[in-house]
Every structure is written in C-alpha cells, then in structure tokens.
Design a protein around this motif. Structure first.
Motif, PDB file in Angstrom:
ATOM      1  N   THR A 146       0.832  -1.208   0.000  1.00  0.00           N
ATOM      2  CA  THR A 146       0.000   0.000   0.000  1.00  0.00           C
ATOM      3  C   THR A 146       0.864   1.254   0.000  1.00  0.00           C
ATOM      4  O   THR A 146       0.637   2.180  -0.789  1.00  0.00           O
ATOM      5  N   LEU A 147       1.875   1.288   0.877  1.00  0.00           N
ATOM      6  CA  LEU A 147       2.745   2.466   0.942  1.00  0.00           C
ATOM      7  C   LEU A 147       3.557   2.643  -0.341  1.00  0.00           C
ATOM      8  O   LEU A 147       3.761   3.762  -0.795  1.00  0.00           O
ATOM      9  N   LEU A 148       4.033   1.550  -0.909  1.00  0.00           N
ATOM     10  CA  LEU A 148       4.782   1.649  -2.163  1.00  0.00           C
ATOM     11  C   LEU A 148       3.921   2.234  -3.277  1.00  0.00           C
ATOM     12  O   LEU A 148       4.391   3.037  -4.084  1.00  0.00           O
ATOM     13  N   LEU A 149       2.654   1.850  -3.309  1.00  0.00           N
ATOM     14  CA  LEU A 149       1.748   2.396  -4.326  1.00  0.00           C
ATOM     15  C   LEU A 149       1.378   3.848  -4.036  1.00  0.00           C
ATOM     16  O   LEU A 149       1.376   4.690  -4.932  1.00  0.00           O
ATOM     17  N   VAL A 150       1.077   4.158  -2.771  1.00  0.00           N
ATOM     18  CA  VAL A 150       0.678   5.527  -2.408  1.00  0.00           C
ATOM     19  C   VAL A 150       1.825   6.511  -2.619  1.00  0.00           C
ATOM     20  O   VAL A 150       1.614   7.620  -3.115  1.00  0.00           O
ATOM     21  N   LEU A 151       3.036   6.108  -2.264  1.00  0.00           N
ATOM     22  CA  LEU A 151       4.190   6.996  -2.420  1.00  0.00           C
ATOM     23  C   LEU A 151       4.736   7.009  -3.853  1.00  0.00           C
ATOM     24  O   LEU A 151       5.716   7.696  -4.133  1.00  0.00           O
ATOM     25  N   LYS A 152       4.121   6.245  -4.711  1.00  0.00           N
ATOM     26  CA  LYS A 152       4.500   6.165  -6.130  1.00  0.00           C
ATOM     27  C   LYS A 152       5.984   5.838  -6.292  1.00  0.00           C
ATOM     28  O   LYS A 152       6.756   6.540  -6.947  1.00  0.00           O
ATOM     29  N   CYS A 153       6.387   4.749  -5.649  1.00  0.00           N
ATOM     30  CA  CYS A 153       7.786   4.328  -5.680  1.00  0.00           C
ATOM     31  C   CYS A 153       8.157   3.569  -6.940  1.00  0.00           C
ATOM     32  O   CYS A 153       9.330   3.368  -7.219  1.00  0.00           O
ATOM     33  N   PHE A 154       7.180   3.129  -7.685  1.00  0.00           N
ATOM     34  CA  PHE A 154       7.461   2.358  -8.899  1.00  0.00           C
ATOM     35  C   PHE A 154       7.676   3.299 -10.087  1.00  0.00           C
ATOM     36  O   PHE A 154       6.948   4.271 -10.256  1.00  0.00           O
ATOM     37  N   THR A 155       8.677   2.993 -10.882  1.00  0.00           N
ATOM     38  CA  THR A 155       8.945   3.758 -12.087  1.00  0.00           C
ATOM     39  C   THR A 155       8.479   2.941 -13.296  1.00  0.00           C
ATOM     40  O   THR A 155       8.028   1.816 -13.157  1.00  0.00           O
TER      41      THR A 155
END
Length: 159
Positions: A146-155
């Motif tokens: 959830t945090l990885l998606l919310v913080l937009k960590c994926f490029t």
C-alpha cells in the motif's frame, strides 16, 4: 523468539533485531564501499574503518557496562550508521554521485513504516503466539505494498 524458547530468550530477540538492522544498513550501503574501491580510494576505507574501530571501542566500554549484550548490539548499529555515513559523504565529495535517488529512499521508508505498523498491529491482536508471526507477515505485506503504491515508488522500468 518467545514462542520458540520461552521468556529467557527475550533479551536475545531484542539483540537479534538490533543486529539485523545493522546488517541491513551495511547491505544497503555496500555500493559505496565498492565505488571507493573501484576508484582506488582504499585509504579512505582504511580511515573510515579506523575511525569506526575507535568509536566502537569507546562506545562498547560505555554501553556494555550499562546495558550488557543489548549495549553491544546498539554499539554495532551506531557504528554501522557512522561508517556508512562517512562512505556516502566521500562518494558524494569524490565523485559527485548520490548513490541513492529519491525513489529508493521512499521505498526504504515505506518498508520501515510497514514493519513498524505490522509490529504494533501484531502486538495488539490477541492471538495465539503462533499466529502472531503469520499475521505480522501478512500485515507487513499489506502495509508495504500500500505504501509503495501511495508513495508512487514504482517507475516505468518496474512495470
């Protein structure tokens, strides 16, 4: 550790957790060591290790007297933070490189926050001790994704 060996192992569990964080930090920042070796700046590595040795000895004398084995683990963690901070500064100064971009820091922060959330959630659940491990794991997965998606960590490279 409590459900494996009983309450006698609670000090060992805390010590293991602290040492695990120190090894995680060393693993994350190994690239800075490799960069310094690659450009032939091994004198910097020797200097860093010497500073860390002296700092470690002094801190061990102080903390082991007061906290025992947990003090030794805390010293190891603080020394790992110190030596890796020195290496980051040197790589930045010598090469003008920042070894980590902002997405990397956001990802790491999200995993740390997810770990803390899973830990506290598992402590507030009134479950059998054996189910706490599984509930913590799934809570960690849920929070971290959830945090990885919310913080937009994926490029775009990640998709």
């Amino acid at each position: 550790m409590k459900f494996i060996g009983g309450s006698e192992f609670s000090t060992g569990a805390v010590t293991l957790a602290i040492i695990s964080v120190a090894f995680l930090i060393n693993t994350i920042f190994i690239a800075t060591t490799m960069l310094l070796m690659a450009i032939g700046k091994t004198k910097y590595l020797l200097m860093n290790t010497s500073i860390a040795l002296i700092f470690n000895l002094i801190l061990n004398v102080v903390l082991i007297k007061k906290y025992g084995i947990i003090g030794a683990a805390i010293t190891f963690l603080i020394t790992a933070i110190l030596i890796n901070s020195l290496r980051i500064v040197e790589v930045k100064k010598l090469l003008g490189l920042n070894p980590f971009d902002f997405n990397y820091i956001k990802s790491f922060l999200s995993l740390v926050l997810a770990s803390i959330a899973a830990f506290y959630l598992s402590n507030y659940l009134f479950l059998n001790e054996y189910y706490i491990m599984f509930s913590s794991f799934f809570a960690f997965l849920l929070f971290s994704l959830t945090l990885l998606l919310v913080l937009k960590c994926f490029t775009e490279e990640d998709t």
